[in-house]
Design a protein around this motif. Structure first.
Motif, short mmCIF file in Angstrom:
data_model
loop_
_atom_site.label_atom_id
_atom_site.label_comp_id
_atom_site.label_asym_id
_atom_site.label_seq_id
_atom_site.Cartn_x
_atom_site.Cartn_y
_atom_site.Cartn_z
N CYS A 91 0.83 -1.20 0.00
CA CYS A 91 0.00 0.00 0.00
C CYS A 91 0.87 1.26 0.00
O CYS A 91 0.68 2.17 -0.81
CB CYS A 91 -0.91 -0.02 1.23
N ILE A 92 1.84 1.30 0.89
CA ILE A 92 2.70 2.48 1.01
C ILE A 92 3.61 2.63 -0.21
O ILE A 92 3.84 3.74 -0.71
CB ILE A 92 3.51 2.41 2.32
N LYS A 93 4.10 1.51 -0.72
CA LYS A 93 4.91 1.56 -1.94
C LYS A 93 4.11 2.08 -3.13
O LYS A 93 4.61 2.87 -3.94
CB LYS A 93 5.48 0.17 -2.25
N GLU A 94 2.86 1.64 -3.23
CA GLU A 94 2.02 2.07 -4.35
C GLU A 94 1.68 3.56 -4.23
O GLU A 94 1.67 4.28 -5.25
CB GLU A 94 0.73 1.25 -4.37
N ALA A 95 1.41 4.01 -3.02
CA ALA A 95 1.13 5.44 -2.81
C ALA A 95 2.35 6.29 -3.16
O ALA A 95 2.23 7.37 -3.74
CB ALA A 95 0.69 5.69 -1.37
N THR A 96 3.54 5.79 -2.82
CA THR A 96 4.79 6.48 -3.15
C THR A 96 4.97 6.56 -4.65
O THR A 96 5.31 7.62 -5.20
CB THR A 96 5.99 5.76 -2.51
N ALA A 97 4.72 5.46 -5.33
CA ALA A 97 4.85 5.43 -6.80
C ALA A 97 3.85 6.38 -7.45
O ALA A 97 4.18 7.07 -8.42
CB ALA A 97 4.62 4.00 -7.31
N GLN A 98 2.64 6.44 -6.90
CA GLN A 98 1.63 7.34 -7.44
C GLN A 98 2.01 8.79 -7.23
O GLN A 98 1.77 9.64 -8.09
CB GLN A 98 0.26 7.05 -6.80
N SER A 99 2.64 9.09 -6.09
CA SER A 99 3.12 10.45 -5.82
C SER A 99 4.15 10.87 -6.87
O SER A 99 4.11 11.99 -7.39
CB SER A 99 3.72 10.54 -4.42
N LYS A 100 5.07 9.95 -7.19
CA LYS A 100 6.08 10.24 -8.22
C LYS A 100 5.42 10.47 -9.57
O LYS A 100 5.77 11.39 -10.31
CB LYS A 100 7.07 9.09 -8.31
#
Length: 281
Positions: free
Chosen positions: A255-264
């Motif tokens: 979840c946190i990795k995906e949110a980070t990727a979406q932020s980028k």
């Protein structure tokens, strides 16, 4: 600090104004606001906090020490273009624009500025934000301290590299929503096991507060604190075994990795849009 200016008057601007005023760091009359066109919003904040509001840019930016960019990210390009002639290299520019890089801000302003990029979260509204900030090479130590001082009025502040802000967004920027999601599940389970809704809510909230306080005051790792609650063959072990069976910890990591990727991804998109807008002006 003589004068703090907010360009944008949404919820984050209000949270900062409320925290700064309550802390005594700066009186209301030293904080100035403007927005795109919502005069009613400006009047409301003026009455609520004693701040000053105007659409006259000469009046707004005159003698300003700090300018906070708090408009919606999609409006950043046009807003910065509109105010760029009033921004000077003596001012500290603070951006709370999610996904908008320092380089993009300077490009839109067509100037080398002292810029701090800040990532608070929605808990700023109650003075409990987890805020990360990054600065460029034009920001002095005094100005860096000023940014920390301002955001400490609405919670905890940590200095990071700008390259880490996407990770911060995925972890603590979106973090409150993850906790609320967990609470939703706990409330649903409470109903299914026969607990009255209000009683369950009180117990859940106090459980979260207690666990947070333990993490704050104890020097033990979270895994150790969990182990100390988990007796062999007991209720906690039974519950944890179900979470492990369903891969809940792995799901949170993903979840946190995906949110980070979406932020980028969103940051790159906003950067491209900002660049395209710059070329049209």
């Amino acid at each position: 600090m003589k004068k703090l200016v907010f360009v944008g008057a949404g919820s984050m601007a209000e949270a900062m104004i409320s925290g700064i005023g309550a802390s005594g760091l700066l009186p209301g009359e030293h904080m100035w606001l403007t927005n795109k066109q919502d005069t009613h919003r400006l009047q409301t904040l003026e009455q609520r906090y004693g701040v000053r509001t105007t659409y006259n840019y000469d009046e707004l930016f005159s003698d300003a020490d700090v300018v906070v960019l708090a408009m919606k990210p999609k409006d950043a390009a046009s807003a910065i273009k509109e105010i760029k002639t009033f921004l000077t290299d003596e001012m500290l520019i603070i951006s709370v624009l999610a996904g908008v890089s320092i380089a993009a801000i300077e490009a839109a302003a067509e100037a080398s500025l002292a810029v701090a990029r800040v990532m608070p979260n929605t808990s700023a509204a109650i003075g409990k934000s987890a805020t990360a900030l990054a600065v460029n090479e034009n920001v002095t130590d005094v100005q860096k301290g000023r940014v920390k001082e301002l955001f400490n009025t609405i919670g905890l502040t940590a200095i990071v590299e700008e390259s880490q802000l996407d990770a911060v967004t995925g972890l603590s920027g979106s973090g409150p929503a993850y906790i609320y999601y967990l609470v939703e599940a706990m409330e649903k389970s409470a109903a299914e096991i026969g607990l009255e809704k209000q009683t369950a809510k009180q117990l859940i909230i106090q459980t979260l507060l207690g666990a947070a306080e333990m993490l704050t005051k104890s020097d033990k790792e979270p895994s150790q604190l969990r182990f100390e609650v988990t007796s062999p063959g007991g209720t906690t072990e039974a519950g944890i075994s179900v979470l492990e069976k369903h891969g809940v910890q792995s799901a949170f990591i993903s979840c946190i990795k995906e949110a980070t990727a979406q932020s980028k991804k969103l940051g790159n998109l906003l950067g491209s849009e900002l660049s395209a807008t710059n070329q049209r002006f």
